[in-house]
Design an enzyme around this catalytic site. Structure first.
Site, short mmCIF file in Angstrom:
data_model
loop_
_atom_site.label_atom_id
_atom_site.label_comp_id
_atom_site.label_asym_id
_atom_site.label_seq_id
_atom_site.Cartn_x
_atom_site.Cartn_y
_atom_site.Cartn_z
N GLU A 249 -19.47 -74.44 20.18
CA GLU A 249 -18.06 -74.60 20.56
C GLU A 249 -17.19 -73.69 19.68
OE1 GLU A 249 -16.65 -78.60 20.82
OE2 GLU A 249 -14.54 -77.99 20.77
N GLN A 343 5.75 -58.31 16.94
CA GLN A 343 6.87 -57.73 16.19
C GLN A 343 7.16 -56.30 16.67
OE1 GLN A 343 8.69 -59.42 14.12
NE2 GLN A 343 9.96 -57.80 13.23
#
Ligand SMILES: Cc1cc2nc3c(=O)[nH]c(=O)nc-3n(C[C@H](O)[C@H](O)[C@H](O)COP(=O)(O)OP(=O)(O)OC[C@H]3O[C@@H](n4cnc5c(N)ncnc54)[C@H](O)[C@@H]3O)c2cc1C
Length: 384
Positions: A249, A343
């Site tokens: 997982e 950004q």
């Protein structure tokens, strides 16, 4: 999206699979993105279509309706889903995790009963460990499974369950012996399609990201589950089974993390070439060049580490601590790289018109689920 680094485990068959998966996500699912985000869950039809194309249960043996491949095939599928920017279908859980439990611990009868439906997309799978009172301390879970003749009666509440809104099969971690911590946990396959008596789905949780996936609360109030739905030969094996499957997982989460980093860098390089400020492209400014060089390097190093983990896992050698390192370091890297890329998009990066904004919101959950990154560091430290 091509990666400049050729994964050592990759063979021509993976490229064919990648082409098929990419075509499915981009042509058949992405055109519905806005609707899927608004409804808060994927279309069942998309699971069925993925099954029809042979994209579900890639690592499930062919005799149970699967692709007969291994984890590398699951990795390619999840990578393509992330490259495409598709985040409604809960394939990481459905194929990457749930089928893995059934293949590993299911009896012959259980495999024949459930795997074909999961591979065809007729059934949607989920796994329910986390409870409202806590997720990190799994051993303290409170959901009870009490034996009643040939059945168990399951009572308790689970939350944050991916695919919980649509799920037909939920692997539920429950206490068969409440006096014990780890040794009291068992895994029961609960068949909840059609919402049987004793089972109720709560609301779909309103999240800041991954809004097209149905993360739900599930309530069990004496749900009658045949004792034959217990995974494994005896009660009390659940915690060990979870510990054995959690490395996969965590690797699944790492696969998504690296693919997201690769996508973020590619999208941002393209934007920085096209957008100008102060009379030259953004990519002509030293800061942009430095930031992108750093992000590209972090991404490449992450890819090499991930590939090593995938190769180890394919050989059955991925240990708990290394999987925890992958989960923590790759998802931290994803959040950092995506944030720095956003950004560079300036104000546009904050609008959902640009994929980087959704990638930013979606990335944040990666540091939380599958065991938080703090818990990952604890697992790593224990192995030192
Ligand atoms: C989008 C999403 C999907 C999810 N899907 C699933 C799913 O399909 N199935 C499922 O079972 N769960 C799922 N989860 C739940 C997830 O696994 C849990 O949220 C996670 O394990 C943390 O549990 P918690 O939220 O109860 O936090 P808590 O355990 O309450 O932790 C809160 C904070 O305390 C920190 N903390 C806790 N214990 C320690 C410690 N010993 N040392 C240091 N710090 C500690 C944690 O790191 C965290 O920062 C999902 C969550 C999200 C957000």
């Amino acid at each position: 999206m091509p990666t400049p680094h050729l994964s050592p485990w990759r063979k021509p068959e993976h490229d064919d699979l990648a082409d098929l998966a990419r075509a499915f996500f981009t042509r058949e699912v992405l055109p519905h993105t806005e609707r899927l985000l608004a409804q808060g869950h994927p279309d069942r039809e998309h699971y069925r279509r993925a099954g029809e194309l042979g994209l579900l249960g890639l690592s499930v043996p062919e005799q149970y309706g699967g692709g007969g491949g291994d984890f590398t095939h699951e990795a390619v599928l999840l990578q393509e889903q992330a490259y495409a920017g598709e985040a409604s279908l809960g394939l990481a859980v459905h194929s990457g995790i749930v089928t893995g439990y059934l293949v590993a611990y299911g009896s012959e009868e259980q495999k024949r009963r459930w795997l074909p439906g999961l591979c065809s997309g007729e059934l949607v799978g989920a796994i329910a460990m986390t409870e409202p009172d806590g997720g990190s301390d799994l051993q303290a879970l409170r959901t009870r499974a009490v034996r009643d003749g040939d059945d168990y009666l399951v009572t308790g509440a689970k939350t944050f369950i991916s695919n919980g809104g649509l799920a037909d099969l939920v692997i539920v971690a429950a206490k068969t012996d409440p006096e014990q911590r780890a040794a009291g946990i068992s895994l029961l396959v609960c068949e909840v399609g059609g919402d049987p008596e004793g089972f109720r789905r709560g609301r779909l949780l309103a999240k800041i990201g991954l809004t097209g996936n149905d993360t739900a609360e599930l309530f069990f109030d004496g749900l009658r589950v045949p004792a034959a739905n217990l995974l494994g030969d005896a009660e009390g094996l659940g915690f060990v089974q979870l510990m054995q499957q959690l490395p996969q997982e965590r690797l699944v989460i790492g696969v998504g993390a690296v693919a997201a980093m690769e996508r973020a860098v590619e999208l941002t390089v393209a934007y920085a070439k096209e957008r100008s400020a102060f009379g030259k492209p953004l990519l002509g400014h030293q800061n942009t060049r430095m930031v992108l060089a750093e992000c590209a390097t972090r991404t490449r190093a992450s890819r090499v580490f991930l590939d090593d983990c995938i190769s180890r896992h394919a050989r059955g050698e991925l240990d708990v601590a290394t999987a925890a390192m992958a989960k923590y370091w790759l998802t931290d890297g994803q959040c950092e790289v995506v944030d720095r890329c956003l950004q560079l998009f300036g104000g546009y990066g904050y609008t959902t018109e640009y994929p980087i904004a959704r990638m930013y919101a979606d990335a944040r959950a990666q540091k939380i689920y599958g065991g938080t990154n703090e818990i990952m560091k604890e697992l790593i430290a224990r192995a030192l």
